[in-house]
Design a protein around this motif. Structure first.
Motif, PDB file in Angstrom:
ATOM      1  N   ASP A 141       0.831  -1.206   0.000  1.00  0.00           N
ATOM      2  CA  ASP A 141       0.000   0.000   0.000  1.00  0.00           C
ATOM      3  C   ASP A 141       0.865   1.255   0.000  1.00  0.00           C
ATOM      4  O   ASP A 141       0.594   2.207  -0.739  1.00  0.00           O
ATOM      5  CB  ASP A 141      -0.935   0.019   1.221  1.00  0.00           C
ATOM      6  CG  ASP A 141      -2.058  -1.002   1.120  1.00  0.00           C
ATOM      7  OD1 ASP A 141      -2.339  -1.487   0.003  1.00  0.00           O
ATOM      8  OD2 ASP A 141      -2.658  -1.304   2.177  1.00  0.00           O
ATOM      9  N   LEU A 142       1.908   1.257   0.817  1.00  0.00           N
ATOM     10  CA  LEU A 142       2.808   2.410   0.892  1.00  0.00           C
ATOM     11  C   LEU A 142       3.524   2.634  -0.437  1.00  0.00           C
ATOM     12  O   LEU A 142       3.598   3.766  -0.931  1.00  0.00           O
ATOM     13  CB  LEU A 142       3.813   2.224   2.030  1.00  0.00           C
ATOM     14  CG  LEU A 142       4.744   3.392   2.312  1.00  0.00           C
ATOM     15  CD1 LEU A 142       3.954   4.625   2.750  1.00  0.00           C
ATOM     16  CD2 LEU A 142       5.759   3.010   3.396  1.00  0.00           C
ATOM     17  N   LEU A 143       4.039   1.573  -1.022  1.00  0.00           N
ATOM     18  CA  LEU A 143       4.697   1.699  -2.327  1.00  0.00           C
ATOM     19  C   LEU A 143       3.728   2.227  -3.375  1.00  0.00           C
ATOM     20  O   LEU A 143       4.073   3.096  -4.182  1.00  0.00           O
ATOM     21  CB  LEU A 143       5.260   0.346  -2.781  1.00  0.00           C
ATOM     22  CG  LEU A 143       6.542  -0.093  -2.125  1.00  0.00           C
ATOM     23  CD1 LEU A 143       6.838  -1.564  -2.439  1.00  0.00           C
ATOM     24  CD2 LEU A 143       7.702   0.790  -2.574  1.00  0.00           C
ATOM     25  N   HIS A 144       2.517   1.704  -3.346  1.00  0.00           N
ATOM     26  CA  HIS A 144       1.518   2.117  -4.333  1.00  0.00           C
ATOM     27  C   HIS A 144       1.169   3.602  -4.208  1.00  0.00           C
ATOM     28  O   HIS A 144       1.032   4.298  -5.194  1.00  0.00           O
ATOM     29  CB  HIS A 144       0.260   1.259  -4.191  1.00  0.00           C
ATOM     30  CG  HIS A 144      -0.760   1.519  -5.243  1.00  0.00           C
ATOM     31  ND1 HIS A 144      -0.599   1.136  -6.551  1.00  0.00           N
ATOM     32  CD2 HIS A 144      -1.949   2.155  -5.178  1.00  0.00           C
ATOM     33  CE1 HIS A 144      -1.650   1.527  -7.258  1.00  0.00           C
ATOM     34  NE2 HIS A 144      -2.477   2.146  -6.437  1.00  0.00           N
ATOM     35  N   THR A 145       1.050   4.093  -2.992  1.00  0.00           N
ATOM     36  CA  THR A 145       0.635   5.493  -2.805  1.00  0.00           C
ATOM     37  C   THR A 145       1.795   6.470  -2.896  1.00  0.00           C
ATOM     38  O   THR A 145       1.581   7.635  -3.265  1.00  0.00           O
ATOM     39  CB  THR A 145      -0.081   5.699  -1.458  1.00  0.00           C
ATOM     40  OG1 THR A 145       0.781   5.300  -0.394  1.00  0.00           O
ATOM     41  CG2 THR A 145      -1.383   4.902  -1.402  1.00  0.00           C
ATOM     42  N   LYS A 146       3.009   6.038  -2.575  1.00  0.00           N
ATOM     43  CA  LYS A 146       4.143   6.968  -2.527  1.00  0.00           C
ATOM     44  C   LYS A 146       5.111   6.857  -3.698  1.00  0.00           C
ATOM     45  O   LYS A 146       5.793   7.821  -4.020  1.00  0.00           O
ATOM     46  CB  LYS A 146       4.938   6.781  -1.225  1.00  0.00           C
ATOM     47  CG  LYS A 146       4.120   6.997   0.036  1.00  0.00           C
ATOM     48  CD  LYS A 146       3.631   8.427   0.130  1.00  0.00           C
ATOM     49  CE  LYS A 146       2.863   8.643   1.430  1.00  0.00           C
ATOM     50  NZ  LYS A 146       2.304   9.959   1.541  1.00  0.00           N
ATOM     51  N   VAL A 147       5.185   5.693  -4.328  1.00  0.00           N
ATOM     52  CA  VAL A 147       6.157   5.496  -5.396  1.00  0.00           C
ATOM     53  C   VAL A 147       5.478   5.200  -6.741  1.00  0.00           C
ATOM     54  O   VAL A 147       5.817   5.793  -7.762  1.00  0.00           O
ATOM     55  CB  VAL A 147       7.143   4.345  -5.047  1.00  0.00           C
ATOM     56  CG1 VAL A 147       8.136   4.118  -6.173  1.00  0.00           C
ATOM     57  CG2 VAL A 147       7.873   4.649  -3.739  1.00  0.00           C
ATOM     58  N   PHE A 148       4.513   4.300  -6.738  1.00  0.00           N
ATOM     59  CA  PHE A 148       3.898   3.831  -7.996  1.00  0.00           C
ATOM     60  C   PHE A 148       2.546   4.473  -8.270  1.00  0.00           C
ATOM     61  O   PHE A 148       1.650   3.846  -8.798  1.00  0.00           O
ATOM     62  CB  PHE A 148       3.736   2.308  -7.976  1.00  0.00           C
ATOM     63  CG  PHE A 148       5.037   1.580  -7.856  1.00  0.00           C
ATOM     64  CD1 PHE A 148       5.958   1.607  -8.890  1.00  0.00           C
ATOM     65  CD2 PHE A 148       5.351   0.855  -6.723  1.00  0.00           C
ATOM     66  CE1 PHE A 148       7.154   0.930  -8.795  1.00  0.00           C
ATOM     67  CE2 PHE A 148       6.550   0.163  -6.616  1.00  0.00           C
ATOM     68  CZ  PHE A 148       7.453   0.207  -7.652  1.00  0.00           C
ATOM     69  N   TYR A 149       2.377   5.712  -7.926  1.00  0.00           N
ATOM     70  CA  TYR A 149       1.097   6.407  -8.121  1.00  0.00           C
ATOM     71  C   TYR A 149       0.946   6.891  -9.539  1.00  0.00           C
ATOM     72  O   TYR A 149       1.789   6.943 -10.343  1.00  0.00           O
ATOM     73  CB  TYR A 149       0.934   7.563  -7.156  1.00  0.00           C
ATOM     74  CG  TYR A 149       2.063   8.553  -7.143  1.00  0.00           C
ATOM     75  CD1 TYR A 149       2.035   9.649  -7.988  1.00  0.00           C
ATOM     76  CD2 TYR A 149       3.155   8.381  -6.300  1.00  0.00           C
ATOM     77  CE1 TYR A 149       3.089  10.568  -7.978  1.00  0.00           C
ATOM     78  CE2 TYR A 149       4.183   9.280  -6.289  1.00  0.00           C
ATOM     79  CZ  TYR A 149       4.162  10.372  -7.132  1.00  0.00           C
ATOM     80  OH  TYR A 149       5.192  11.263  -7.124  1.00  0.00           O
TER      81      TYR A 149
END
Length: 142
Positions: free
Chosen positions: A134-142
């Motif tokens: 979830d963190l990667l999705h919202t902060k890096v892979f948005y």
């Protein structure tokens, strides 16, 4: 925190993602489509409706090559073009019912392989993985 060190970890992570993605999708696609066509269908499945330029950019293909592959997929009944009601010049591409069924079957096989990889993971670790994703999705892979 050293941003260069984080970047090096990111590079290693993305390389590992590509490697594991290839392993998990190995031998799951239909024999009637090419690997490139499978990748296009996979992209459409998670990003539909898509535009020709979206697909072309993501696949690192020229617009004419992307258009040709989409035409082949359309002829096989796996995807379809939908004209935008507000701008008739704009077309969206989505999976057809047949393409959707095929990709659902493929994703079931991939999910089975994914679950097998996680068989020794505790519930706590699974929660941590979910939070990290979830963190990667919202902060890096948005």
């Amino acid at each position: 925190m050293d941003k260069n060190a984080v970047f090096q970890k990111f590079v290693a992570f993305t390389a590992a993602v590509h490697q594991i993605s290839n392993e998990m999708t190995k031998d799951v696609k239909s024999e009637t489509i090419t690997t490139v066509q499978y990748k296009i269908l996979e992209y459409i499945a998670v990003s539909q409706p898509s535009t020709l330029s979206d697909i072309s950019e993501c696949m690192h293909m020229s617009m004419p090559n992307t258009s040709r592959e989409l035409r082949k997929l359309s002829e096989k009944g796996l995807c379809e073009k939908i004209t935008d009601a507000d701008d008739r010049r704009k077309q969206f591409i989505r999976l057809s019912a047949r393409g959707d069924a095929m990709m659902n079957e493929v994703f079931e096989q991939i999910e089975s392989r994914f679950v097998e990889r996680l068989r020794d993971i505790s519930e706590e670790e699974l929660g941590e993985i979910e939070q990290a994703l979830d963190l990667l999705h919202t902060k890096v892979f948005y």
